[in-house]
Design an enzyme around this catalytic site. Structure first.
Site, PDB file in Angstrom:
ATOM      1  N   PHE A 127      31.234   0.715   9.797  1.00  0.00           N
ATOM      2  CA  PHE A 127      32.157   1.360   9.001  1.00  0.00           C
ATOM      3  C   PHE A 127      33.505   1.304   9.293  1.00  0.00           C
ATOM      4  CE2 PHE A 127      34.182   5.487   7.285  1.00  0.00           C
ATOM      5  CZ  PHE A 127      33.595   5.415   5.663  1.00  0.00           C
ATOM      6  N   ASP A 204      26.982   6.219  16.375  1.00  0.00           N
ATOM      7  CA  ASP A 204      27.509   6.763  14.964  1.00  0.00           C
ATOM      8  C   ASP A 204      26.295   7.392  14.491  1.00  0.00           C
ATOM      9  OD1 ASP A 204      28.232   7.524  12.514  1.00  0.00           O
ATOM     10  OD2 ASP A 204      29.928   6.122  12.618  1.00  0.00           O
ATOM     11  N   TYR A 229      28.854  16.304   6.276  1.00  0.00           N
ATOM     12  CA  TYR A 229      28.662  16.544   4.567  1.00  0.00           C
ATOM     13  C   TYR A 229      28.136  15.685   3.808  1.00  0.00           C
ATOM     14  CZ  TYR A 229      32.258  12.892   5.940  1.00  0.00           C
ATOM     15  OH  TYR A 229      32.818  11.756   6.446  1.00  0.00           O
ATOM     16  N   LYS A 230      27.250  14.647   4.801  1.00  0.00           N
ATOM     17  CA  LYS A 230      26.093  14.204   4.054  1.00  0.00           C
ATOM     18  C   LYS A 230      24.736  14.922   3.769  1.00  0.00           C
ATOM     19  CE  LYS A 230      28.309   9.774   5.987  1.00  0.00           C
ATOM     20  NZ  LYS A 230      29.118   9.521   4.501  1.00  0.00           N
ATOM     21  N   ARG A 378      24.707   1.781  -4.090  1.00  0.00           N
ATOM     22  CA  ARG A 378      24.048   2.431  -3.073  1.00  0.00           C
ATOM     23  C   ARG A 378      23.225   3.444  -3.538  1.00  0.00           C
ATOM     24  NH1 ARG A 378      27.308   4.377   2.497  1.00  0.00           N
ATOM     25  NH2 ARG A 378      27.902   5.846   1.139  1.00  0.00           N
TER      26      ARG A 378
END
Length: 404
Positions: A127, A204, A229-230, A378
Protein backbone atom coordinates in the site's frame (compact mmCIF):
# COMPACT_ATOMS: atom_id res chain seq x y z
CA UNK A 1 -33.93 -18.65 -9.77
CA UNK A 2 -30.54 -19.77 -11.07
CA UNK A 3 -28.40 -22.46 -9.52
CA UNK A 4 -26.14 -19.77 -8.08
CA UNK A 5 -29.11 -17.95 -6.55
CA UNK A 6 -30.29 -21.20 -4.97
CA UNK A 7 -26.78 -21.93 -3.69
CA UNK A 8 -26.55 -18.50 -2.06
CA UNK A 9 -29.98 -18.89 -0.49
CA UNK A 10 -28.97 -22.25 1.00
CA UNK A 11 -25.75 -20.79 2.38
CA UNK A 12 -27.59 -17.87 3.96
CA UNK A 13 -30.14 -20.22 5.54
CA UNK A 14 -27.36 -22.34 7.05
CA UNK A 15 -25.18 -19.41 8.14
CA UNK A 16 -24.82 -19.41 11.97
CA UNK A 17 -23.76 -15.74 11.85
CA UNK A 18 -26.62 -14.54 9.63
CA UNK A 19 -28.52 -12.90 12.49
CA UNK A 20 -25.68 -10.43 13.03
CA UNK A 21 -26.58 -8.71 9.75
CA UNK A 22 -29.56 -7.12 11.50
CA UNK A 23 -27.15 -5.11 13.64
CA UNK A 24 -25.96 -3.05 10.64
CA UNK A 25 -27.52 -0.05 8.97
CA UNK A 26 -28.83 -1.01 5.53
CA UNK A 27 -28.68 1.53 2.72
CA UNK A 28 -31.70 2.15 0.55
CA UNK A 29 -30.98 1.32 -3.07
CA UNK A 30 -27.87 -0.76 -2.28
CA UNK A 31 -28.45 -4.41 -3.14
CA UNK A 32 -24.87 -5.60 -2.70
CA UNK A 33 -22.27 -3.84 -0.57
CA UNK A 34 -18.99 -5.45 -1.58
CA UNK A 35 -16.56 -2.93 -0.14
CA UNK A 36 -16.55 -3.79 3.55
CA UNK A 37 -12.77 -4.18 3.47
CA UNK A 38 -12.44 -0.45 2.69
CA UNK A 39 -15.19 0.99 4.87
CA UNK A 40 -17.41 -1.16 7.05
CA UNK A 41 -21.13 -0.50 7.39
CA UNK A 42 -22.17 1.42 10.51
CA UNK A 43 -23.99 -0.35 13.31
CA UNK A 44 -27.42 0.75 14.45
CA UNK A 45 -25.93 0.89 17.93
CA UNK A 46 -23.35 3.46 16.84
CA UNK A 47 -25.86 6.27 16.44
CA UNK A 48 -27.31 5.61 19.87
CA UNK A 49 -23.83 5.38 21.41
CA UNK A 50 -22.78 8.74 19.94
CA UNK A 51 -25.97 10.43 21.09
CA UNK A 52 -25.63 8.93 24.56
CA UNK A 53 -22.02 10.10 24.75
CA UNK A 54 -23.02 13.69 24.04
CA UNK A 55 -25.86 13.61 26.54
CA UNK A 56 -24.20 11.75 29.37
CA UNK A 57 -20.44 11.15 29.48
CA UNK A 58 -19.46 14.38 27.74
CA UNK A 59 -22.49 16.51 28.58
CA UNK A 60 -22.85 15.37 32.19
CA UNK A 61 -19.34 14.58 33.35
CA UNK A 62 -17.61 17.25 31.25
CA UNK A 63 -13.87 17.52 31.93
CA UNK A 64 -14.19 15.18 34.91
CA UNK A 65 -14.46 12.33 32.42
CA UNK A 66 -10.73 12.59 31.69
CA UNK A 67 -9.92 11.46 35.21
CA UNK A 68 -12.79 8.98 35.29
CA UNK A 69 -12.18 7.11 32.03
CA UNK A 70 -10.81 8.99 29.04
CA UNK A 71 -7.14 9.01 30.05
CA UNK A 72 -7.10 5.23 30.02
CA UNK A 73 -9.21 4.80 26.88
CA UNK A 74 -6.25 4.20 24.48
CA UNK A 75 -4.94 1.29 26.54
CA UNK A 76 -8.29 -0.12 27.68
CA UNK A 77 -9.59 -0.31 24.12
CA UNK A 78 -6.18 -1.45 22.91
CA UNK A 79 -6.17 -4.32 25.38
CA UNK A 80 -9.60 -5.38 24.18
CA UNK A 81 -8.52 -5.40 20.53
CA UNK A 82 -5.47 -7.38 21.58
CA UNK A 83 -7.50 -9.96 23.48
CA UNK A 84 -10.37 -10.39 21.01
CA UNK A 85 -8.53 -10.12 17.70
CA UNK A 86 -4.73 -10.07 17.94
CA UNK A 87 -3.82 -12.89 20.27
CA UNK A 88 -2.04 -10.32 22.39
CA UNK A 89 -1.78 -10.12 26.16
CA UNK A 90 -2.70 -6.88 27.92
CA UNK A 91 -0.32 -3.95 28.00
CA UNK A 92 0.92 -4.18 24.40
CA UNK A 93 -1.72 -2.40 22.28
CA UNK A 94 -2.85 1.22 22.11
CA UNK A 95 -5.45 3.06 20.04
CA UNK A 96 -4.77 6.52 18.66
CA UNK A 97 -3.42 8.43 15.64
CA UNK A 98 -4.01 7.53 12.00
CA UNK A 99 -2.55 4.39 10.46
CA UNK A 100 0.06 6.52 8.71
CA UNK A 101 1.22 8.22 11.90
CA UNK A 102 1.26 4.97 13.85
CA UNK A 103 3.31 3.26 11.12
CA UNK A 104 5.74 6.16 11.11
CA UNK A 105 6.18 6.11 14.87
CA UNK A 106 6.87 2.40 15.12
CA UNK A 107 9.08 2.23 12.02
CA UNK A 108 11.10 5.24 13.21
CA UNK A 109 11.47 3.74 16.69
CA UNK A 110 12.63 0.40 15.29
CA UNK A 111 15.25 2.04 13.06
CA UNK A 112 16.52 4.31 15.82
CA UNK A 113 17.03 1.28 18.07
CA UNK A 114 19.42 -0.26 15.50
CA UNK A 115 21.80 2.49 14.37
CA UNK A 116 24.44 -0.01 13.20
CA UNK A 117 22.11 -1.47 10.54
CA UNK A 118 21.35 0.34 7.28
CA UNK A 119 18.88 -1.73 5.23
CA UNK A 120 15.08 -1.92 5.20
CA UNK A 121 13.06 -4.66 3.49
CA UNK A 122 9.61 -3.96 2.03
CA UNK A 123 7.31 -4.94 -0.81
CA UNK A 124 7.31 -2.80 -3.96
CA UNK A 125 3.58 -3.53 -4.43
CA UNK A 126 2.53 -2.71 -0.88
CA UNK A 127 0.00 0.00 0.00
CA UNK A 128 1.38 3.48 -0.88
CA UNK A 129 1.41 4.78 2.71
CA UNK A 130 3.73 2.00 3.83
CA UNK A 131 6.11 2.60 0.94
CA UNK A 132 6.04 6.38 1.24
CA UNK A 133 6.85 6.31 4.95
CA UNK A 134 9.82 4.05 4.37
CA UNK A 135 11.05 6.13 1.44
CA UNK A 136 11.04 9.21 3.65
CA UNK A 137 12.79 7.51 6.55
CA UNK A 138 15.39 5.94 4.26
CA UNK A 139 16.17 9.28 2.62
CA UNK A 140 16.42 11.01 5.98
CA UNK A 141 18.77 8.42 7.43
CA UNK A 142 20.73 7.34 4.34
CA UNK A 143 19.35 3.81 4.46
CA UNK A 144 19.17 1.33 1.61
CA UNK A 145 15.72 0.07 0.61
CA UNK A 146 15.56 -3.57 -0.43
CA UNK A 147 12.34 -3.66 -2.44
CA UNK A 148 10.78 -7.05 -3.08
CA UNK A 149 9.13 -7.36 -6.50
CA UNK A 150 6.07 -9.58 -6.48
CA UNK A 151 3.35 -10.81 -8.78
CA UNK A 152 0.45 -8.49 -7.84
CA UNK A 153 -1.86 -11.52 -8.00
CA UNK A 154 0.01 -13.17 -5.15
CA UNK A 155 2.40 -11.54 -2.70
CA UNK A 156 5.64 -11.72 -0.75
CA UNK A 157 6.96 -15.20 0.06
CA UNK A 158 9.23 -16.37 2.84
CA UNK A 159 11.85 -17.36 0.27
CA UNK A 160 11.95 -13.83 -1.15
CA UNK A 161 12.44 -12.30 2.27
CA UNK A 162 15.13 -14.79 3.22
CA UNK A 163 16.93 -13.93 0.00
CA UNK A 164 17.52 -10.30 1.01
CA UNK A 165 17.92 -10.55 4.79
CA UNK A 166 21.37 -9.98 6.21
CA UNK A 167 23.21 -8.63 9.24
CA UNK A 168 22.59 -5.18 7.73
CA UNK A 169 18.79 -5.52 7.89
CA UNK A 170 17.26 -3.22 10.49
CA UNK A 171 13.56 -3.56 9.71
CA UNK A 172 11.13 -5.59 7.62
CA UNK A 173 7.77 -3.91 6.98
CA UNK A 174 5.13 -6.00 5.24
CA UNK A 175 1.35 -6.32 5.02
CA UNK A 176 0.02 -9.53 6.49
CA UNK A 177 -2.75 -9.48 3.87
CA UNK A 178 -2.02 -7.80 0.55
CA UNK A 179 -4.40 -4.91 -0.11
CA UNK A 180 -4.44 -5.81 -3.79
CA UNK A 181 -4.63 -9.61 -4.03
CA UNK A 182 -5.54 -10.67 -0.45
CA UNK A 183 -2.41 -12.86 -0.34
CA UNK A 184 -1.62 -13.89 3.24
CA UNK A 185 2.07 -13.54 3.99
CA UNK A 186 3.77 -16.15 6.17
CA UNK A 187 3.85 -14.18 9.40
CA UNK A 188 5.40 -16.97 11.44
CA UNK A 189 8.11 -17.84 8.93
CA UNK A 190 9.05 -14.27 7.99
CA UNK A 191 9.15 -13.09 11.60
CA UNK A 192 11.39 -16.00 12.59
CA UNK A 193 13.67 -15.45 9.57
CA UNK A 194 14.11 -11.75 10.42
CA UNK A 195 14.88 -12.58 14.02
CA UNK A 196 17.59 -15.01 12.96
CA UNK A 197 19.57 -12.09 11.51
CA UNK A 198 18.70 -9.74 14.38
CA UNK A 199 16.16 -7.59 12.49
CA UNK A 200 12.80 -6.34 13.70
CA UNK A 201 9.51 -6.84 11.83
CA UNK A 202 6.59 -4.42 11.60
CA UNK A 203 3.36 -5.96 10.29
CA UNK A 204 0.58 -3.94 8.65
CA UNK A 205 -2.65 -5.64 9.75
CA UNK A 206 -5.13 -3.31 8.03
CA UNK A 207 -6.62 -6.04 5.82
CA UNK A 208 -6.15 -8.80 8.40
CA UNK A 209 -7.59 -7.61 11.71
CA UNK A 210 -11.19 -8.64 12.20
CA UNK A 211 -11.13 -11.28 9.47
CA UNK A 212 -8.11 -13.50 10.29
CA UNK A 213 -7.42 -15.39 13.50
CA UNK A 214 -4.19 -13.70 14.60
CA UNK A 215 -1.66 -14.83 17.21
CA UNK A 216 0.90 -12.05 17.60
CA UNK A 217 2.28 -13.12 20.97
CA UNK A 218 2.57 -16.77 20.03
CA UNK A 219 4.44 -15.94 16.81
CA UNK A 220 6.86 -13.58 18.52
CA UNK A 221 5.75 -10.53 16.52
CA UNK A 222 7.67 -7.36 17.34
CA UNK A 223 5.43 -4.59 16.06
CA UNK A 224 2.11 -4.23 14.29
CA UNK A 225 -0.28 -1.51 13.15
CA UNK A 226 -3.85 -1.76 11.91
CA UNK A 227 -6.79 0.44 11.02
CA UNK A 228 -10.27 0.18 12.52
CA UNK A 229 -12.57 1.45 9.77
CA UNK A 230 -12.52 -1.71 7.65
CA UNK A 231 -13.53 -4.93 9.39
CA UNK A 232 -13.84 -3.17 12.77
CA UNK A 233 -16.48 -0.74 11.40
CA UNK A 234 -15.11 2.26 13.27
CA UNK A 235 -16.18 4.71 10.57
CA UNK A 236 -14.22 7.06 8.28
CA UNK A 237 -11.08 8.33 9.97
CA UNK A 238 -11.39 6.01 12.96
CA UNK A 239 -8.09 5.83 14.86
CA UNK A 240 -5.57 3.09 14.27
CA UNK A 241 -4.03 0.72 16.80
CA UNK A 242 -0.41 -0.09 17.44
CA UNK A 243 1.07 -3.23 18.99
CA UNK A 244 4.52 -3.27 20.60
CA UNK A 245 5.72 -6.50 22.20
CA UNK A 246 6.47 -6.11 25.89
CA UNK A 247 10.15 -6.90 25.47
CA UNK A 248 10.62 -3.85 23.25
CA UNK A 249 8.98 -1.23 25.47
CA UNK A 250 12.14 -0.07 27.18
CA UNK A 251 14.28 -0.49 24.07
CA UNK A 252 12.27 1.69 21.70
CA UNK A 253 11.87 5.46 21.90
CA UNK A 254 9.03 6.80 19.84
CA UNK A 255 9.72 9.92 17.75
CA UNK A 256 6.56 11.99 18.35
CA UNK A 257 7.05 12.84 22.01
CA UNK A 258 3.72 14.29 23.03
CA UNK A 259 2.42 15.13 26.45
CA UNK A 260 0.12 12.10 26.70
CA UNK A 261 3.06 9.73 26.36
CA UNK A 262 4.98 11.34 29.19
CA UNK A 263 5.47 9.68 32.55
CA UNK A 264 3.41 12.42 34.24
CA UNK A 265 1.31 14.29 31.65
CA UNK A 266 0.12 16.89 34.13
CA UNK A 267 3.51 17.70 35.62
CA UNK A 268 4.10 20.10 32.72
CA UNK A 269 7.79 19.29 33.10
CA UNK A 270 10.66 20.95 31.30
CA UNK A 271 11.92 17.72 29.71
CA UNK A 272 10.22 14.70 28.22
CA UNK A 273 10.36 11.52 30.25
CA UNK A 274 8.51 8.60 28.64
CA UNK A 275 5.78 6.74 30.46
CA UNK A 276 6.43 3.13 31.35
CA UNK A 277 5.07 0.37 29.19
CA UNK A 278 2.86 0.82 26.15
CA UNK A 279 1.71 4.32 27.18
CA UNK A 280 5.04 5.74 25.98
CA UNK A 281 3.83 5.19 22.41
CA UNK A 282 0.89 7.58 22.85
CA UNK A 283 1.57 11.09 21.54
CA UNK A 284 -1.27 13.59 21.74
CA UNK A 285 -4.75 13.79 23.21
CA UNK A 286 -6.62 10.56 22.44
CA UNK A 287 -9.46 10.71 19.86
CA UNK A 288 -12.16 9.76 22.35
CA UNK A 289 -15.13 10.35 20.03
CA UNK A 290 -13.39 8.44 17.23
CA UNK A 291 -13.02 5.41 19.48
CA UNK A 292 -16.74 5.06 20.17
CA UNK A 293 -18.06 3.36 16.99
CA UNK A 294 -15.70 0.38 17.02
CA UNK A 295 -16.78 -0.67 20.52
CA UNK A 296 -20.07 -2.10 19.25
CA UNK A 297 -18.29 -4.03 16.52
CA UNK A 298 -15.89 -5.50 19.04
CA UNK A 299 -18.94 -6.71 20.97
CA UNK A 300 -20.20 -8.49 17.84
CA UNK A 301 -16.83 -9.96 16.95
CA UNK A 302 -16.32 -11.25 20.47
CA UNK A 303 -19.80 -12.79 20.53
CA UNK A 304 -19.34 -14.44 17.14
CA UNK A 305 -15.77 -15.60 17.80
CA UNK A 306 -12.96 -14.84 15.36
CA UNK A 307 -12.69 -18.50 14.31
CA UNK A 308 -16.32 -18.47 13.15
CA UNK A 309 -15.80 -15.11 11.45
CA UNK A 310 -12.83 -16.51 9.56
CA UNK A 311 -14.83 -19.59 8.53
CA UNK A 312 -17.57 -17.42 7.03
CA UNK A 313 -14.98 -15.20 5.35
CA UNK A 314 -13.56 -18.25 3.60
CA UNK A 315 -17.05 -19.37 2.56
CA UNK A 316 -17.89 -15.92 1.15
CA UNK A 317 -14.70 -15.69 -0.88
CA UNK A 318 -15.12 -19.28 -2.08
CA UNK A 319 -18.58 -18.38 -3.39
CA UNK A 320 -17.20 -15.28 -5.10
CA UNK A 321 -14.64 -17.44 -6.91
CA UNK A 322 -17.34 -19.95 -7.81
CA UNK A 323 -19.44 -17.17 -9.39
CA UNK A 324 -16.37 -15.86 -11.18
CA UNK A 325 -15.62 -19.26 -12.67
CA UNK A 326 -19.18 -19.74 -13.90
CA UNK A 327 -20.20 -16.26 -15.04
CA UNK A 328 -17.17 -13.99 -15.36
CA UNK A 329 -14.28 -16.15 -16.55
CA UNK A 330 -16.06 -16.89 -19.87
CA UNK A 331 -16.20 -13.10 -20.39
CA UNK A 332 -12.44 -12.68 -20.04
CA UNK A 333 -12.30 -11.84 -16.33
CA UNK A 334 -9.23 -13.18 -14.54
CA UNK A 335 -8.94 -14.15 -10.89
CA UNK A 336 -6.24 -12.02 -9.26
CA UNK A 337 -6.36 -13.59 -5.79
CA UNK A 338 -5.12 -16.97 -4.52
CA UNK A 339 -7.48 -19.90 -5.02
CA UNK A 340 -6.16 -21.60 -1.91
CA UNK A 341 -8.22 -20.21 1.02
CA UNK A 342 -5.26 -20.75 3.34
CA UNK A 343 -3.42 -18.09 1.32
CA UNK A 344 -6.39 -15.73 0.84
CA UNK A 345 -7.69 -13.02 3.16
CA UNK A 346 -11.16 -11.49 3.23
CA UNK A 347 -11.47 -10.14 -0.29
CA UNK A 348 -11.24 -11.35 -3.88
CA UNK A 349 -9.78 -9.28 -6.71
CA UNK A 350 -10.92 -9.77 -10.31
CA UNK A 351 -9.13 -8.28 -13.33
CA UNK A 352 -10.59 -7.00 -16.59
CA UNK A 353 -9.62 -3.99 -18.76
CA UNK A 354 -13.17 -2.58 -18.57
CA UNK A 355 -13.60 -2.66 -14.80
CA UNK A 356 -12.78 1.02 -14.23
CA UNK A 357 -15.69 2.11 -16.41
CA UNK A 358 -17.97 -0.66 -15.21
CA UNK A 359 -17.54 0.31 -11.56
CA UNK A 360 -19.59 3.45 -12.22
CA UNK A 361 -22.33 1.34 -13.80
CA UNK A 362 -22.36 -1.05 -10.86
CA UNK A 363 -22.71 1.80 -8.38
CA UNK A 364 -25.68 3.09 -10.36
CA UNK A 365 -27.28 -0.34 -10.01
CA UNK A 366 -26.82 -0.50 -6.26
CA UNK A 367 -23.74 -2.76 -6.38
CA UNK A 368 -20.74 -1.25 -4.59
CA UNK A 369 -17.37 -2.97 -5.06
CA UNK A 370 -13.97 -1.28 -4.96
CA UNK A 371 -11.72 -0.50 -7.93
CA UNK A 372 -7.95 -0.68 -7.70
CA UNK A 373 -5.72 0.32 -10.66
CA UNK A 374 -4.81 -0.78 -13.17
CA UNK A 375 -7.98 -2.80 -13.70
CA UNK A 376 -8.85 -4.71 -10.53
CA UNK A 377 -12.35 -5.03 -9.12
CA UNK A 378 -11.91 -5.76 -5.42
CA UNK A 379 -14.77 -7.68 -3.81
CA UNK A 380 -14.53 -6.94 -0.09
CA UNK A 381 -16.62 -9.26 2.05
CA UNK A 382 -17.11 -8.30 5.68
CA UNK A 383 -18.37 -11.54 7.25
CA UNK A 384 -20.82 -10.23 9.84
CA UNK A 385 -22.57 -7.75 7.55
CA UNK A 386 -22.44 -9.48 4.15
CA UNK A 387 -24.81 -12.17 2.90
CA UNK A 388 -24.04 -14.86 0.36
CA UNK A 389 -26.93 -13.54 -1.71
CA UNK A 390 -25.20 -10.15 -1.99
CA UNK A 391 -22.18 -11.85 -3.53
CA UNK A 392 -24.26 -13.50 -6.25
CA UNK A 393 -26.34 -10.39 -6.93
CA UNK A 394 -23.29 -8.16 -7.23
CA UNK A 395 -21.22 -10.39 -9.47
CA UNK A 396 -24.20 -11.30 -11.63
CA UNK A 397 -24.74 -7.59 -12.28
CA UNK A 398 -21.08 -7.31 -13.22
CA UNK A 399 -21.44 -10.13 -15.74
CA UNK A 400 -24.52 -8.50 -17.22
CA UNK A 401 -22.66 -5.22 -17.77
CA UNK A 402 -19.71 -6.99 -19.37
CA UNK A 403 -22.01 -8.77 -21.80
CA UNK A 404 -23.31 -5.46 -23.19
Amino acid sequence: MTDLDARAKELDAADPLAHHRDAFVRTEGVTAYLDGNSLGRPLHATGAALADFVGTTWGDRLIRAWDEEWMDAPTVLGDRIGRVLLGAAAGQTIVGDSTTVMLYKLAHAALTAQPDRDEVVACADDFPTDRFILEGLAAERGLTMRWLSVDPRTGVTLEQVEGVLSERTALVLLSHVSYRSAWIADMAGITAAAHRVGALVLWDLCHAVGVLDLALDALGVDLAVGCTYKYLNGGPGAPAFGYVATGLHERLRQPIQGWMGAADPFAMGERYEPASGIRRFISGTPPIVGMLPMRGMLDLLEAAGIASVRAKSVALTELAIEVHDELLAPLGVELASPRDPALRGGHVTLDHPRFRELTVGLWERGVIPDFRPPHGLRIGLSPLSTSFTEVVIGLTEGAALLER
